[in-house]
Motif scaffolding. Sequence first.
Motif, short mmCIF file in Angstrom:
data_model
loop_
_atom_site.label_atom_id
_atom_site.label_comp_id
_atom_site.label_asym_id
_atom_site.label_seq_id
_atom_site.Cartn_x
_atom_site.Cartn_y
_atom_site.Cartn_z
N ARG A 182 11.26 58.05 44.65
CA ARG A 182 11.22 57.78 43.21
C ARG A 182 12.64 57.92 42.64
NH1 ARG A 182 5.70 58.89 41.85
NH2 ARG A 182 4.60 58.57 43.82
N PRO A 183 12.99 57.14 41.63
CA PRO A 183 14.27 57.36 40.95
C PRO A 183 14.24 58.68 40.19
CG PRO A 183 12.94 55.76 39.78
CD PRO A 183 12.22 56.03 41.07
N ILE A 184 15.40 59.27 39.99
CA ILE A 184 15.46 60.57 39.32
C ILE A 184 14.86 60.50 37.93
CG2 ILE A 184 17.79 60.19 38.42
CD1 ILE A 184 16.28 63.53 39.68
N THR A 185 14.91 59.34 37.28
CA THR A 185 14.33 59.20 35.94
C THR A 185 12.82 59.42 35.96
OG1 THR A 185 14.21 56.81 36.33
CG2 THR A 185 16.12 57.62 35.11
N ALA A 186 12.20 59.27 37.12
CA ALA A 186 10.75 59.47 37.21
C ALA A 186 10.37 60.92 37.04
CB ALA A 186 10.24 58.95 38.56
N SER A 226 11.70 63.07 34.77
CA SER A 226 12.03 63.62 33.46
C SER A 226 10.85 64.33 32.82
CB SER A 226 12.54 62.50 32.54
OG SER A 226 11.54 61.50 32.40
N SER A 227 9.64 63.88 33.15
CA SER A 227 8.46 64.50 32.55
C SER A 227 7.44 64.94 33.59
CB SER A 227 7.80 63.51 31.57
OG SER A 227 7.39 62.34 32.26
N GLN A 228 7.83 64.94 34.87
CA GLN A 228 6.90 65.32 35.92
C GLN A 228 7.36 66.58 36.64
OE1 GLN A 228 4.91 62.28 38.31
NE2 GLN A 228 6.29 60.78 37.42
N LEU A 229 6.40 67.37 37.04
CA LEU A 229 6.69 68.58 37.80
C LEU A 229 6.35 68.33 39.26
CD1 LEU A 229 5.18 71.25 35.38
CD2 LEU A 229 7.56 70.50 35.57
N VAL A 230 7.09 68.97 40.15
CA VAL A 230 6.88 68.80 41.58
C VAL A 230 6.44 70.12 42.20
CG1 VAL A 230 8.54 66.92 41.73
CG2 VAL A 230 9.31 69.27 42.13
N SER A 231 6.03 70.04 43.46
CA SER A 231 5.60 71.21 44.22
C SER A 231 6.31 71.22 45.56
CB SER A 231 4.08 71.19 44.44
OG SER A 231 3.37 71.16 43.23
N VAL A 232 6.26 72.36 46.24
CA VAL A 232 6.83 72.49 47.58
C VAL A 232 5.89 73.35 48.40
CG1 VAL A 232 8.25 74.48 46.90
CG2 VAL A 232 8.89 73.13 48.91
N ALA A 233 5.76 73.07 49.69
CA ALA A 233 4.89 73.86 50.56
C ALA A 233 5.54 74.00 51.93
CB ALA A 233 3.52 73.20 50.69
N GLY A 234 5.57 75.24 52.45
CA GLY A 234 6.18 75.46 53.74
C GLY A 234 5.86 76.84 54.29
#
Length: 293
Positions: A171-175, A177-185
């Motif tokens: 995704r472009p970085i502009t995507a 601006s209003s979305q939160l992400v997660s990480v799992a490891g």
Amino acid sequence: MRPNVRRLACAAIAACALGQALLPPPAARANVFSPDGADPRHVQARVDQPFDAIGVVDTDDAVPLQGDDDHLTYERMEATAFLVSPCYVLTNFHAVFGDDAARVDRRKRYGVTFKVGARNNGRGFAARAHGVPLFWGDMARNHEQADWAVVRLDHCLGADRRIGWLDLSPRPITAFSSQLVSVAGFPAGMDENHLWRADGCHLLARQGEPSLWSSDCAASPGASGSPVFLMENGAPKVVGLMEGAEEDRPDILRQFDPQLANLVVDIAAVVGDAKVMAALDADRRADHTEPSA
């Protein structure tokens, strides 16, 4: 390779596997951000598809590890990795080759073992397979955004319907601006019988480094290679790969500081490699059914 970037692969596998019994080397630390001072990571059930595609990769041999004084030592490494097709696993370059990219020898067999899936009792890993890296980023040119490697497994664990693989979704970085992400490891210092997940974190653009993001996603040694993802229609879509940090602090930080940000490799760095995508596409289309006796 910038010498001050702290890698998140875990040296001294015995220390990683024992969790809090032994601590990993200080040079491997990264940062955990949390306004209330509590570690934001929580258990993600490993039996939930497709999270069961996330596992751990160990190097067969000792690889170079760079300390604070730029001196190299040689130790086996452990990091997070995940299936991206039936036979291929994605992780960081440094989790496979170590920290001295200039000395990687293409004639040498850099073997790793990938462990994945939960046993019926929820402890340990249900499956494992040996593999070798076939594709990787050009870390020798001092680009952190090239810190990725694709490993071909000798036994296609992702062909098991109980495991599967994760989808890569650039995704472009502009995507964000209003979305939160997660990480799992599988970070060190946490029970390795569990997959640890953090939600509600952010990706931020880095000037002059279009394929590398800053992030406040919680990370610690062993988190190298963890997928950074968005949830869409109940499934994770991988947008990045956890990598390291330029500076670190041992305690949980209540306020985000860009100078202490963890680094995330944009998954577009992998998806943009035509040879990688051709191999993954062919692997996903292939018939991996075991021949009957």
